[in-house]
Design a protein around this motif. Structure first.
Motif, PDB file in Angstrom:
ATOM      1  N   ARG A 199       0.827  -1.210   0.000  1.00 14.14           N
ATOM      2  CA  ARG A 199       0.000   0.000   0.000  1.00 14.14           C
ATOM      3  C   ARG A 199       0.861   1.260   0.000  1.00 14.14           C
ATOM      4  O   ARG A 199       0.548   2.237  -0.681  1.00 14.14           O
ATOM      5  CB  ARG A 199      -0.940   0.002   1.208  1.00 14.14           C
ATOM      6  N   ALA A 203       0.918   4.182  -2.730  1.00 10.86           N
ATOM      7  CA  ALA A 203       0.736   5.577  -2.317  1.00 10.86           C
ATOM      8  C   ALA A 203       1.890   6.432  -2.833  1.00 10.86           C
ATOM      9  O   ALA A 203       1.691   7.554  -3.321  1.00 10.86           O
ATOM     10  CB  ALA A 203       0.647   5.657  -0.792  1.00 10.86           C
ATOM     11  N   LEU A 248      -4.760   8.618  -2.882  1.00  5.90           N
ATOM     12  CA  LEU A 248      -3.557   8.597  -2.045  1.00  5.90           C
ATOM     13  C   LEU A 248      -3.911   8.477  -0.569  1.00  5.90           C
ATOM     14  O   LEU A 248      -3.329   7.664   0.164  1.00  5.90           O
ATOM     15  CB  LEU A 248      -2.746   9.874  -2.317  1.00  5.90           C
ATOM     16  N   LEU A 251      -5.047   4.987   0.297  1.00  7.25           N
ATOM     17  CA  LEU A 251      -3.949   4.011   0.353  1.00  7.25           C
ATOM     18  C   LEU A 251      -3.170   4.130   1.653  1.00  7.25           C
ATOM     19  O   LEU A 251      -2.794   3.125   2.267  1.00  7.25           O
ATOM     20  CB  LEU A 251      -3.008   4.207  -0.850  1.00  7.25           C
ATOM     21  N   VAL A 252      -2.918   5.378   2.086  1.00  8.22           N
ATOM     22  CA  VAL A 252      -2.197   5.572   3.352  1.00  8.22           C
ATOM     23  C   VAL A 252      -3.022   5.017   4.514  1.00  8.22           C
ATOM     24  O   VAL A 252      -2.486   4.356   5.419  1.00  8.22           O
ATOM     25  CB  VAL A 252      -1.844   7.068   3.561  1.00  8.22           C
ATOM     26  N   ALA A 276       3.801  10.435   5.146  1.00  8.86           N
ATOM     27  CA  ALA A 276       2.696  10.613   4.192  1.00  8.86           C
ATOM     28  C   ALA A 276       2.440  12.086   3.932  1.00  8.86           C
ATOM     29  O   ALA A 276       2.013  12.462   2.836  1.00  8.86           O
ATOM     30  CB  ALA A 276       1.439   9.921   4.706  1.00  8.86           C
TER      31      ALA A 276
END
Lengths: 290, 290
Positions: A199, A203, A248, A251-252, A276
């Motif tokens: 993941r 990202a 994004l 995904l984080v 992130a």
């Protein structure tokens, strides 16, 4: 010692050995140029964070795995920048290796960094030979054929490609290896950590696409608009700016959810949260905060 | 099984794994083109011969070491042939990798072969992890910085070079590694075998110089006169044809003398004697016989 000094020391020690008496000095300088000063060292930081979450009982092995992964990443940058690929004159705000040292030394610097990665692993493996085969297999699989970063770059030379296969190999493989290698170096359960790497790799790819579209070259330290220039797929073209930022963030969140319960999990979540934030170009920060 | 089928099988198995489902097909084809059909497989033959002389108690590890050394040799040929180095359109009588597949895939094929070498070692290391760190260190030292074949090639990019340092790295290192790795894979005494590799490496370099001067391109399968064209030192220019042939014979004699007494030493001497015959271009054979 906190993670970043451990990583820089492991990289420095290996590069210093590579430059020992009798080495061709310009290649030594090219290696140093390729590795220092680094970027955020995202992959080795992730590797060490997972090793710490797994107890980090062999820190010299975790350091070697982290350094190996960073060397392989640097090697791929040096070769991707070559005239026959992206022909990028700058990287991290400085001349790319071929711009500074010429194309022959850039080819050789990439080669030497790949070798140095495995040499660094092997050197640390003397103290823990039982963990070395798995560590070597994990990192080699993320680098070579059929599914590593070299294979990923090679998809750009095929008449057609599956976008997800391409990104999984070109970007995802080394992120996944960073989590797995951190676990293997500390004798943790590698399987529990693969989703985190996957993941984060996805990202990071979306983040890279956002930067390519939305940053200016000076802030990014390398040319922008390269995907459009080279006809490469980019998540922003596919999903739009808002859609890519939403993807994004999703995904984080999935990455954070995948972290197994363990002593170091809170520290690891904090690290990933901080990383992130850097994923989003400054010009889009308010859009993400919204 | 005799040595050559063992080597070809080890190379085939590794390349087949590299081409597994999900691999970019053109890079797979480029790898295969770089490795098959091979030349005399001089280095892996030497590696297996030393392993057999040391008892060969872990043949799968010796096979992996032999294959790794051949992959690294093939990688160096692919990258040395690139337009930014020798710009050689042919190799082993066929198009070079960049001539057949383009420059990007040639860069990536070299990279993938380097990774495949270490991956092949690591895979065999699961059954003998105690020998893996030393084997990895031996082969990495012969390949990277400061004294391996990549460093050797990089000397061509320096403003000045010491000829013996250059040849020792560019050609000698992998020969020496072939003997040392054969010994390490079979738990032999590596030090006893280093002189053999060194002398054969020197002999091979002189042989290469002789071929560059005295062969025709069709017989050699690659361009001739490359040393003069690229301003590189060549033993024939330094010693003359007769002198170079005499020097070559002396090096082979020293190599033979260096072989330690052991069960397989007679077999090994016979192998090296046979190989050494191929060192001399046909057009010079009578001169050598004299």
């Amino acid at each position: 010692m906190t993670a970043m000094p451990r990583i820089e020391r492991a990289l420095q020690d290996a590069i210093t050995r590579a430059e020992a008496a009798g080495a061709p000095p310009r290649l030594g300088a090219a290696l140093r140029h390729a590795v220092f000063p680094g970027g955020a060292r995202v992959r080795p930081m992730l590797c060490l964070a997972v090793a710490r979450a797994c107890g980090d009982d062999r820190p010299e092995l975790a350091d070697a795995a982290a350094a190996a992964i960073e060397f392989l990443h640097c090697a791929s940058l040096v070769h991707d920048d070559l005239p026959c690929f992206d022909d990028a004159a700058t990287r991290r705000g400085r001349p790319s290796v071929h711009a500074a040292f010429g194309e022959p030394l850039a080819v050789l610097a990439g080669d030497a960094l790949i070798v140095l990665a495995f040499e660094t692993l092997g050197r640390a493996g003397f103290a823990a030979p039982d963990r070395l085969p798995r560590l070597l297999a994990t990192i080699a699989a993320a680098t070579g054929m059929p599914h590593g970063i070299v294979a990923g770059q090679a998809w750009e030379c095929e008449p057609s490609l599956d976008l997800s296969t391409y990104h999984r190999a070109k970007t995802g493989a080394l992120f996944t290896a960073a989590t797995l290698a951190g676990a293997v170096a500390a004798a943790g359960t590698a399987d529990a950590w693969s989703l985190l790497g996957e993941r984060l790799g996805e990202a990071y790819q979306v983040a890279d696409d956002l930067h390519d579209v939305a940053s200016d070259a000076e802030a990014l330290g390398k040319p922008v608009g390269q995907d459009a220039a080279h006809g490469r797929a980019n998540a922003v073209h596919r999903l739009g700016l808002d859609g890519a930022v939403r993807h994004l963030r999703g995904l984080v969140a999935e990455a954070l959810d995948s972290i197994p319960d363990c002593d170091g999990s809170a520290e690891l979540r904090a690290l990933i949260g901080a990383q992130a934030k850097r994923f989003v170009p400054t010009s889009l920060a308010t859009r993400v905060a919204a």
